[in-house]
Motif scaffolding. Structure first.
Motif, PDB file in Angstrom:
ATOM      1  N   VAL A  98       0.851  -1.196   0.000  1.00  0.00           N
ATOM      2  CA  VAL A  98       0.000   0.000   0.000  1.00  0.00           C
ATOM      3  C   VAL A  98       0.883   1.241   0.000  1.00  0.00           C
ATOM      4  CG1 VAL A  98      -1.966  -1.070   1.141  1.00  0.00           C
ATOM      5  CG2 VAL A  98      -0.193  -0.036   2.513  1.00  0.00           C
ATOM      6  N   ASP A  99       0.345   2.317  -0.510  1.00  0.00           N
ATOM      7  CA  ASP A  99       1.048   3.602  -0.446  1.00  0.00           C
ATOM      8  C   ASP A  99       0.124   4.621   0.212  1.00  0.00           C
ATOM      9  OD1 ASP A  99      -0.773   4.132  -2.416  1.00  0.00           O
ATOM     10  OD2 ASP A  99       0.681   4.373  -4.020  1.00  0.00           O
ATOM     11  N   THR A 100       0.506   5.858   0.228  1.00  0.00           N
ATOM     12  CA  THR A 100      -0.282   6.876   0.932  1.00  0.00           C
ATOM     13  C   THR A 100      -1.652   7.081   0.294  1.00  0.00           C
ATOM     14  OG1 THR A 100       0.821   8.588  -0.360  1.00  0.00           O
ATOM     15  CG2 THR A 100       1.722   8.105   1.812  1.00  0.00           C
ATOM     16  N   ALA A 101      -1.748   6.936  -1.026  1.00  0.00           N
ATOM     17  CA  ALA A 101      -3.041   7.103  -1.689  1.00  0.00           C
ATOM     18  C   ALA A 101      -4.006   5.998  -1.251  1.00  0.00           C
ATOM     19  CB  ALA A 101      -2.875   7.095  -3.197  1.00  0.00           C
ATOM     20  N   ASP A 102      -3.475   4.797  -1.063  1.00  0.00           N
ATOM     21  CA  ASP A 102      -4.314   3.702  -0.577  1.00  0.00           C
ATOM     22  C   ASP A 102      -4.699   3.925   0.879  1.00  0.00           C
ATOM     23  OD1 ASP A 102      -4.151   2.212  -2.968  1.00  0.00           O
ATOM     24  OD2 ASP A 102      -2.211   1.421  -2.364  1.00  0.00           O
ATOM     25  N   ASN A 103      -3.733   4.360   1.656  1.00  0.00           N
ATOM     26  CA  ASN A 103      -3.948   4.496   3.086  1.00  0.00           C
ATOM     27  C   ASN A 103      -4.937   5.607   3.418  1.00  0.00           C
ATOM     28  OD1 ASN A 103      -3.601   3.868   5.738  1.00  0.00           O
ATOM     29  ND2 ASN A 103      -1.652   4.916   5.963  1.00  0.00           N
ATOM     30  N   PHE A 104      -4.806   6.759   2.795  1.00  0.00           N
ATOM     31  CA  PHE A 104      -5.644   7.902   3.162  1.00  0.00           C
ATOM     32  C   PHE A 104      -6.866   8.079   2.264  1.00  0.00           C
ATOM     33  CE2 PHE A 104      -1.426   9.077   4.833  1.00  0.00           C
ATOM     34  CZ  PHE A 104      -1.769   9.166   6.174  1.00  0.00           C
ATOM     35  N   LEU A 105      -6.727   7.769   0.994  1.00  0.00           N
ATOM     36  CA  LEU A 105      -7.816   8.032   0.065  1.00  0.00           C
ATOM     37  C   LEU A 105      -8.563   6.777  -0.389  1.00  0.00           C
ATOM     38  CD1 LEU A 105      -5.953  10.651  -2.120  1.00  0.00           C
ATOM     39  CD2 LEU A 105      -7.538  11.094  -0.239  1.00  0.00           C
ATOM     40  N   GLY A 106      -7.946   5.609  -0.216  1.00  0.00           N
ATOM     41  CA  GLY A 106      -8.578   4.362  -0.634  1.00  0.00           C
ATOM     42  C   GLY A 106      -8.813   4.294  -2.126  1.00  0.00           C
ATOM     43  N   MET A 107      -7.879   4.828  -2.923  1.00  0.00           N
ATOM     44  CA  MET A 107      -8.089   4.939  -4.366  1.00  0.00           C
ATOM     45  C   MET A 107      -7.891   3.628  -5.125  1.00  0.00           C
ATOM     46  SD  MET A 107      -6.375   8.656  -4.950  1.00  0.00           S
ATOM     47  CE  MET A 107      -6.683   8.709  -6.681  1.00  0.00           C
ATOM     48  N   SER A 108      -7.117   2.710  -4.605  1.00  0.00           N
ATOM     49  CA  SER A 108      -6.834   1.483  -5.365  1.00  0.00           C
ATOM     50  C   SER A 108      -7.941   0.438  -5.243  1.00  0.00           C
ATOM     51  CB  SER A 108      -5.515   0.876  -4.896  1.00  0.00           C
ATOM     52  OG  SER A 108      -5.672   0.353  -3.586  1.00  0.00           O
ATOM     53  N   GLY A 109      -8.843   0.603  -4.317  1.00  0.00           N
ATOM     54  CA  GLY A 109      -9.909  -0.375  -4.123  1.00  0.00           C
ATOM     55  C   GLY A 109      -9.511  -1.532  -3.236  1.00  0.00           C
ATOM     56  N   LYS A 110      -8.306  -1.487  -2.667  1.00  0.00           N
ATOM     57  CA  LYS A 110      -7.863  -2.546  -1.764  1.00  0.00           C
ATOM     58  C   LYS A 110      -8.531  -2.379  -0.411  1.00  0.00           C
ATOM     59  CE  LYS A 110      -3.294  -3.258  -3.732  1.00  0.00           C
ATOM     60  NZ  LYS A 110      -1.856  -3.240  -3.465  1.00  0.00           N
ATOM     61  N   ASP A 111      -8.813  -3.516   0.201  1.00  0.00           N
ATOM     62  CA  ASP A 111      -9.308  -3.477   1.573  1.00  0.00           C
ATOM     63  C   ASP A 111      -8.338  -4.266   2.443  1.00  0.00           C
ATOM     64  OD1 ASP A 111      -9.832  -6.071   0.868  1.00  0.00           O
ATOM     65  OD2 ASP A 111     -12.000  -5.904   0.984  1.00  0.00           O
ATOM     66  N   ASN A 112      -8.666  -4.426   3.708  1.00  0.00           N
ATOM     67  CA  ASN A 112      -7.729  -5.101   4.603  1.00  0.00           C
ATOM     68  C   ASN A 112      -7.961  -6.611   4.684  1.00  0.00           C
ATOM     69  OD1 ASN A 112     -10.113  -5.006   5.952  1.00  0.00           O
ATOM     70  ND2 ASN A 112      -9.332  -3.977   7.775  1.00  0.00           N
ATOM     71  N   SER A 113      -8.640  -7.208   3.706  1.00  0.00           N
ATOM     72  CA  SER A 113      -8.842  -8.657   3.685  1.00  0.00           C
ATOM     73  C   SER A 113      -7.690  -9.351   2.968  1.00  0.00           C
ATOM     74  CB  SER A 113     -10.168  -9.003   3.001  1.00  0.00           C
ATOM     75  OG  SER A 113     -10.088  -8.738   1.630  1.00  0.00           O
ATOM     76  N   SER A 114      -7.621 -10.669   3.106  1.00  0.00           N
ATOM     77  CA  SER A 114      -6.543 -11.431   2.469  1.00  0.00           C
ATOM     78  C   SER A 114      -6.700 -11.479   0.952  1.00  0.00           C
ATOM     79  CB  SER A 114      -6.478 -12.843   3.041  1.00  0.00           C
ATOM     80  OG  SER A 114      -7.651 -13.552   2.717  1.00  0.00           O
ATOM     81  N   THR A 115      -7.878 -11.172   0.431  1.00  0.00           N
ATOM     82  CA  THR A 115      -8.062 -11.195  -1.023  1.00  0.00           C
ATOM     83  C   THR A 115      -7.343 -10.038  -1.704  1.00  0.00           C
ATOM     84  OG1 THR A 115     -10.136  -9.969  -0.823  1.00  0.00           O
ATOM     85  CG2 THR A 115     -10.277 -12.376  -0.901  1.00  0.00           C
ATOM     86  N   SER A 116      -6.971  -9.004  -0.948  1.00  0.00           N
ATOM     87  CA  SER A 116      -6.254  -7.864  -1.518  1.00  0.00           C
ATOM     88  C   SER A 116      -4.757  -7.930  -1.240  1.00  0.00           C
ATOM     89  CB  SER A 116      -6.805  -6.560  -0.934  1.00  0.00           C
ATOM     90  OG  SER A 116      -8.153  -6.386  -1.310  1.00  0.00           O
ATOM     91  N   CYS A 117      -4.286  -9.017  -0.649  1.00  0.00           N
ATOM     92  CA  CYS A 117      -2.870  -9.149  -0.295  1.00  0.00           C
ATOM     93  C   CYS A 117      -2.074  -9.755  -1.440  1.00  0.00           C
ATOM     94  CB  CYS A 117      -2.714 -10.001   0.954  1.00  0.00           C
ATOM     95  SG  CYS A 117      -3.435  -9.235   2.408  1.00  0.00           S
ATOM     96  N   GLU A 118      -0.805  -9.373  -1.512  1.00  0.00           N
ATOM     97  CA  GLU A 118       0.085  -9.875  -2.567  1.00  0.00           C
ATOM     98  C   GLU A 118       0.981 -11.012  -2.094  1.00  0.00           C
ATOM     99  OE1 GLU A 118      -0.023  -6.460  -1.940  1.00  0.00           O
ATOM    100  OE2 GLU A 118      -1.265  -5.923  -3.646  1.00  0.00           O
ATOM    101  N   ASP A 119       1.306 -11.053  -0.799  1.00  0.00           N
ATOM    102  CA  ASP A 119       2.254 -12.039  -0.282  1.00  0.00           C
ATOM    103  C   ASP A 119       1.655 -12.825   0.878  1.00  0.00           C
ATOM    104  OD1 ASP A 119       4.405 -11.321  -1.994  1.00  0.00           O
ATOM    105  OD2 ASP A 119       4.841  -9.595  -0.725  1.00  0.00           O
ATOM    106  N   LEU A 120       2.051 -14.079   0.944  1.00  0.00           N
ATOM    107  CA  LEU A 120       1.709 -14.955   2.061  1.00  0.00           C
ATOM    108  C   LEU A 120       2.993 -15.199   2.849  1.00  0.00           C
ATOM    109  CD1 LEU A 120      -0.225 -17.005   3.507  1.00  0.00           C
ATOM    110  CD2 LEU A 120       0.598 -18.698   1.889  1.00  0.00           C
ATOM    111  N   VAL A 121       2.941 -15.001   4.154  1.00  0.00           N
ATOM    112  CA  VAL A 121       4.094 -15.239   5.012  1.00  0.00           C
ATOM    113  C   VAL A 121       3.755 -16.409   5.927  1.00  0.00           C
ATOM    114  CG1 VAL A 121       5.643 -14.288   6.750  1.00  0.00           C
ATOM    115  CG2 VAL A 121       4.729 -12.801   4.961  1.00  0.00           C
ATOM    116  N   VAL A 122       4.594 -17.439   5.874  1.00  0.00           N
ATOM    117  CA  VAL A 122       4.449 -18.580   6.769  1.00  0.00           C
ATOM    118  C   VAL A 122       5.511 -18.413   7.845  1.00  0.00           C
ATOM    119  CG1 VAL A 122       4.387 -21.077   6.976  1.00  0.00           C
ATOM    120  CG2 VAL A 122       3.713 -20.009   4.825  1.00  0.00           C
ATOM    121  N   ARG A 123       5.060 -18.260   9.075  1.00  0.00           N
ATOM    122  CA  ARG A 123       5.964 -18.032  10.212  1.00  0.00           C
ATOM    123  C   ARG A 123       5.984 -19.303  11.048  1.00  0.00           C
ATOM    124  NH1 ARG A 123       5.549 -16.237  15.440  1.00  0.00           N
ATOM    125  NH2 ARG A 123       7.286 -14.966  16.159  1.00  0.00           N
TER     126      ARG A 123
END
Length: 181
Positions: A90-115
């Protein structure tokens, strides 16, 4: 006529006339079996092997399926605790304006981290890691983990990082989206 006499008369009708048989003693009943009925030539008939029936609509056969995680045998090694985390670019436009249409769900994520927590591991050198598109295998002298991943990932371009202070292995994998929402 009694039952024994009727039974002997019936067995006489079913018996092959060319076959020599010793007559049973009067008042005794022979014990017929399924093999004693009919001509003897039928006993040596070869039955052809049955070919498995193939359904023209089937997509695959059971013998074609290969389970990539085939080492589910308990060999005494401990299964470490693990968790799945998600990363999102995410960048500032996503964080403050929500312009990219991404939400905070896993469907909008690019990477999976296995810890994976490995408190008894000496170091990263003793860990054997194998990552495929849909599963992950980790083995060491003390630990063994075989898991299916919740998303299809790019197994060739993942990154693993060992934290020696916390004894944690973090594996970052790029999620492959076949059908974007």
């Amino acid at each position: 006529m009694n039952f024994a006499a009727e039974f002997n008369a019936l067995s006489g009708l079913l018996r092959d006339p060319d076959e020599e048989t010793k007559a049973p003693a009067p008042g005794t009943v022979s014990r017929p079996n399924p093999g004693a009925i009919g001509p003897k030539e039928l006993l040596n008939v070869k039955v052809p092997a049955v070919k498995p029936r193939v359904d023209p609509k089937e997509i695959w056969r059971e013998d074609e399926l290969v389970d990539p995680v085939d080492d589910d045998v308990d060999d005494g090694r401990e299964t470490p605790s693990y968790e799945f985390l998600y990363k999102q670019a995410v960048d500032t436009a996503d964080n403050f304006l929500g312009m990219s249409g991404k939400d905070n769900s896993s469907t909008s994520c690019e990477d999976l981290v296995v810890r994976i927590e490995l408190p008894g591991a000496e170091g990263a050198a003793e860990l054997d890691l194998d990552v495929k598109d849909t599963y992950l295998k980790l083995s060491s002298p003390r630990y063994k983990l075989s898991i299916h991943l919740p998303h299809k990932v790019d197994g060739e371009r993942g990154k693993a990082k060992w934290d020696s202070a916390k004894k944690v292995l973090a594996i970052t994998l790029r999620i492959i989206r076949d059908d974007p929402f």
